[in-house]
Design a protein around this motif. Structure first.
Motif, PDB file in Angstrom:
ATOM      1  N   GLY A   1       3.937   5.708  -5.485  1.00  0.00           N
ATOM      2  CA  GLY A   1       3.900   5.715  -6.948  1.00  0.00           C
ATOM      3  C   GLY A   1       2.864   6.692  -7.471  1.00  0.00           C
ATOM      4  O   GLY A   1       3.120   7.429  -8.435  1.00  0.00           O
ATOM      5  N   GLN A   2       1.704   6.709  -6.842  1.00  0.00           N
ATOM      6  CA  GLN A   2       0.658   7.640  -7.263  1.00  0.00           C
ATOM      7  C   GLN A   2       1.064   9.088  -7.030  1.00  0.00           C
ATOM      8  O   GLN A   2       0.582   9.992  -7.710  1.00  0.00           O
ATOM      9  CB  GLN A   2      -0.637   7.317  -6.513  1.00  0.00           C
ATOM     10  CG  GLN A   2      -1.256   5.987  -6.916  1.00  0.00           C
ATOM     11  CD  GLN A   2      -2.427   5.586  -6.026  1.00  0.00           C
ATOM     12  OE1 GLN A   2      -2.651   6.175  -4.963  1.00  0.00           O
ATOM     13  NE2 GLN A   2      -3.185   4.595  -6.465  1.00  0.00           N
ATOM     14  N   ALA A   3       1.960   9.311  -6.065  1.00  0.00           N
ATOM     15  CA  ALA A   3       2.447  10.661  -5.785  1.00  0.00           C
ATOM     16  C   ALA A   3       3.614  11.058  -6.681  1.00  0.00           C
ATOM     17  O   ALA A   3       4.177  12.142  -6.523  1.00  0.00           O
ATOM     18  CB  ALA A   3       2.857  10.765  -4.317  1.00  0.00           C
ATOM     19  N   GLY A   4       4.002  10.174  -7.619  1.00  0.00           N
ATOM     20  CA  GLY A   4       5.032  10.529  -8.589  1.00  0.00           C
ATOM     21  C   GLY A   4       6.414  10.004  -8.294  1.00  0.00           C
ATOM     22  O   GLY A   4       7.385  10.395  -8.959  1.00  0.00           O
TER      23      GLY A   4
ATOM     24  N   ALA B   1      -2.237  11.212   1.729  1.00  0.00           N
ATOM     25  CA  ALA B   1      -2.883  10.265   0.817  1.00  0.00           C
ATOM     26  C   ALA B   1      -3.708   9.210   1.536  1.00  0.00           C
ATOM     27  O   ALA B   1      -4.670   8.674   0.957  1.00  0.00           O
ATOM     28  CB  ALA B   1      -1.817   9.577  -0.045  1.00  0.00           C
ATOM     29  N   ASN B   2      -3.353   8.923   2.776  1.00  0.00           N
ATOM     30  CA  ASN B   2      -3.959   7.792   3.490  1.00  0.00           C
ATOM     31  C   ASN B   2      -4.078   8.136   4.972  1.00  0.00           C
ATOM     32  O   ASN B   2      -3.399   7.550   5.805  1.00  0.00           O
ATOM     33  CB  ASN B   2      -3.071   6.549   3.288  1.00  0.00           C
ATOM     34  CG  ASN B   2      -3.660   5.296   3.886  1.00  0.00           C
ATOM     35  OD1 ASN B   2      -4.823   4.993   3.667  1.00  0.00           O
ATOM     36  ND2 ASN B   2      -2.860   4.568   4.643  1.00  0.00           N
TER      37      ASN B   2
ATOM     38  N   THR C   1       0.832  -1.206   0.000  1.00  0.00           N
ATOM     39  CA  THR C   1       0.000   0.000   0.000  1.00  0.00           C
ATOM     40  C   THR C   1       0.865   1.254   0.000  1.00  0.00           C
ATOM     41  O   THR C   1       0.609   2.204  -0.753  1.00  0.00           O
ATOM     42  CB  THR C   1      -0.921   0.005   1.231  1.00  0.00           C
ATOM     43  OG1 THR C   1      -1.806  -1.118   1.160  1.00  0.00           O
ATOM     44  CG2 THR C   1      -1.735   1.289   1.314  1.00  0.00           C
TER      45      THR C   1
ATOM     46  N   LYS D   1       2.419   1.738  -3.390  1.00  0.00           N
ATOM     47  CA  LYS D   1       1.425   2.205  -4.364  1.00  0.00           C
ATOM     48  C   LYS D   1       1.125   3.686  -4.181  1.00  0.00           C
ATOM     49  O   LYS D   1       1.060   4.447  -5.157  1.00  0.00           O
ATOM     50  CB  LYS D   1       0.147   1.380  -4.208  1.00  0.00           C
ATOM     51  CG  LYS D   1      -0.970   1.777  -5.159  1.00  0.00           C
ATOM     52  CD  LYS D   1      -2.204   0.910  -4.946  1.00  0.00           C
ATOM     53  CE  LYS D   1      -3.339   1.347  -5.880  1.00  0.00           C
ATOM     54  NZ  LYS D   1      -4.555   0.507  -5.655  1.00  0.00           N
ATOM     55  N   LEU D   2       0.959   4.111  -2.944  1.00  0.00           N
ATOM     56  CA  LEU D   2       0.672   5.522  -2.667  1.00  0.00           C
ATOM     57  C   LEU D   2       1.831   6.418  -3.109  1.00  0.00           C
ATOM     58  O   LEU D   2       1.612   7.507  -3.652  1.00  0.00           O
ATOM     59  CB  LEU D   2       0.388   5.718  -1.188  1.00  0.00           C
ATOM     60  CG  LEU D   2      -0.903   5.081  -0.662  1.00  0.00           C
ATOM     61  CD1 LEU D   2      -0.950   5.143   0.861  1.00  0.00           C
ATOM     62  CD2 LEU D   2      -2.126   5.773  -1.263  1.00  0.00           C
TER      63      LEU D   2
END
Length: 455
Positions: free
Chosen positions: A277-280, A446-447, A271, A274-275
């Motif tokens: 990665g989503q943040a660049g 993000a979480n 998790t 992934k977070l």
């Protein structure tokens, strides 16, 4: 949440200090609110060794009497201090009556810095005997995890972690010799920062546990962890900003052969990756070069540090718990036979730094724990073998980075299926504490996590 005493219980350190500086409340009111909450909740948790009720109110009144609060970043913030850290006017317990030292005449430097920033010490928190174990219990019972009272809050800064997670204080000081901040942070759903070597004054026992130990901070938010770190490091409060694009190494392999992270801890790492990665940011597999040599060096240094502490303090081994006595005796043998050498630890630090360069990574992401926190009871009276196996089985990921002297942080990710928190660990290069806090901030945005488990 039904047992909340008042409005200021559960507020962050930043919220409290801002309100006190503005005159929206007083340090005296804030401290009184938290003392009331401690009286409600601590009988179930046993997080505190001593609560400084009247003394804390007097200290809060002195904060309120100051004409200018603008330069007090922790104005009126109630804090807890781990019981192996000197607080003037109190003994330093070190986790047991047998190891207790005389009443301290002056504060440890980190306590002096907290008070100098306007914080009020409401009490000292419990730890296992001599800080040796990753569970916090003793002859007078265990400290309990506010998320589940039958589970440990970790160790050795277990009392500090339980107090913060239950909202008894917004932040607490701890120290970390082989994971003693990060393990409790993971157990209790907190942000727990162990700085790199020589960033915050340590002065814990003989040679700072042979260079393993550092003072650090436990908090419920990244902003509070950054504020506490800045105060302890003697720096102006830093403004965290999202980091530039990073290359993050991801590692699941345990430093201990035969121990494997369970599914919730592996999922937490996935998790977090992934977070990010989503943040660049970029994530790549990068397993550290854990060797038999570093495993042996870690164990022998752990043993020898206990022996040298007992020797320097003139402790009568017969007064210590059986698990501690055996640990000290093993340390005596290791030390006297020359098995514990600085070059072993230096070699692992060099190998760790080379690993970051060879893999071209900025930070390393690992599980924080391998499995769920153990039961709260049954450790202090148990055998040395039981405690060794329990510690290694559930918390193998922290120790190598104390040996290397690198900064590391634990960040909450969510809850396990059993309802207990789960977190991940980030490890950085020297002087990367603010970068680690910034990465933690990315995950917090993000979480968002649940900050407290009120009892």
């Amino acid at each position: 949440m039904d047992n909340l005493a008042t409005t200021w219980v559960g507020a962050t350190a930043k919220q409290i200090s801002r309100a006190v500086r503005r005159g929206d409340t007083t340090a005296t009111q804030v401290v009184a609110d938290h003392l009331e909450q401690i009286a409600i909740s601590d009988p179930a948790l046993t997080a505190f060794r001593v609560v400084r009720g009247g003394e804390a109110i007097v200290e809060a009144e002195k904060v309120d009497d100051q004409e200018d609060l603008a330069n007090l970043p922790l104005a009126g913030v109630p804090v807890a201090v781990k019981e192996n850290t000197a607080v003037a006017g109190l003994p330093t317990w070190h986790g047991s009556a047998a190891a207790r030292t005389a009443v301290a005449e002056e504060d440890h430097e980190v306590v002096r810095r907290l008070r100098g920033a306007g914080a009020v010490v409401v009490g000292v928190t419990r730890m296992p005997e001599m800080g040796l174990w990753a569970t916090t219990d003793g002859a007078d019972g265990p400290t309990r995890n506010p998320w589940s009272l039958d589970r440990t809050p970790g160790g050795s800064s277990g009392g500090s972690a339980a107090a913060v997670a239950a909202g008894l204080v917004p932040i607490a000081q701890g120290n970390d010799g082989l994971g003693s901040i990060r393990i409790p942070a993971a157990c209790c759903g907190l942000v727990g920062l162990k700085p790199g070597r020589d960033v915050i004054p340590c002065d814990l026992g003989v040679d700072n546990w042979l260079g393993l130990a550092e003072n650090g901070i436990l908090a419920t938010t990244v902003a509070d962890a950054a504020l506490g770190f800045s105060v302890l490091a003697g720096r102006s409060p830093a403004k965290l900003t999202p980091p530039d694009r990073l290359r993050v190494g991801v590692a699941l392999r345990s430093p201990v052969q035969g121990v494997r992270a369970d599914e919730p801890n592996r999922d937490a790492v996935a998790t977090a990756a992934k977070l990010l990665g989503q943040a660049g940011h970029d994530t790549v597999t990068a397993e550290p070069p854990y060797t038999t040599g570093v495993r042996i060096a870690g164990l022998l240094t752990w043993f020898a540090a206990a022996y040298r502490e007992a020797q320097a303090s003139g402790l009568d081994l017969k007064t210590l718990q059986p698990r501690t006595r055996r640990h000290v005796r093993l340390g005596k043998m290791a030390w006297n036979r020359g098995w514990v050498r600085q070059e072993q630890r230096d070699a692992w630090r060099a190998k760790s730094l080379a690993f970051f360069e060879e893999k071209n990574i900025d930070v390393l992401l690992t599980p924080a724990l391998a499995t769920t926190p153990p039961p709260a009871d049954g450790h202090s009276g148990g055998s040395w073998r039981h405690n060794l196996i329990e510690n290694i089985r559930y918390a193998p990921y922290a120790g190598p980075w104390n040996i290397a002297g690198l900064p590391a942080i634990v960040v909450p990710i969510g809850l396990r299926p059993d309802g207990l928190p789960v977190g991940v660990q980030f490890v950085g290069k020297p002087d990367s504490e603010l970068l680690l806090l910034s990465i933690a901030g990315v995950l917090e945005v993000a979480n968002p996590w649940t900050r407290h488990a009120f009892v």
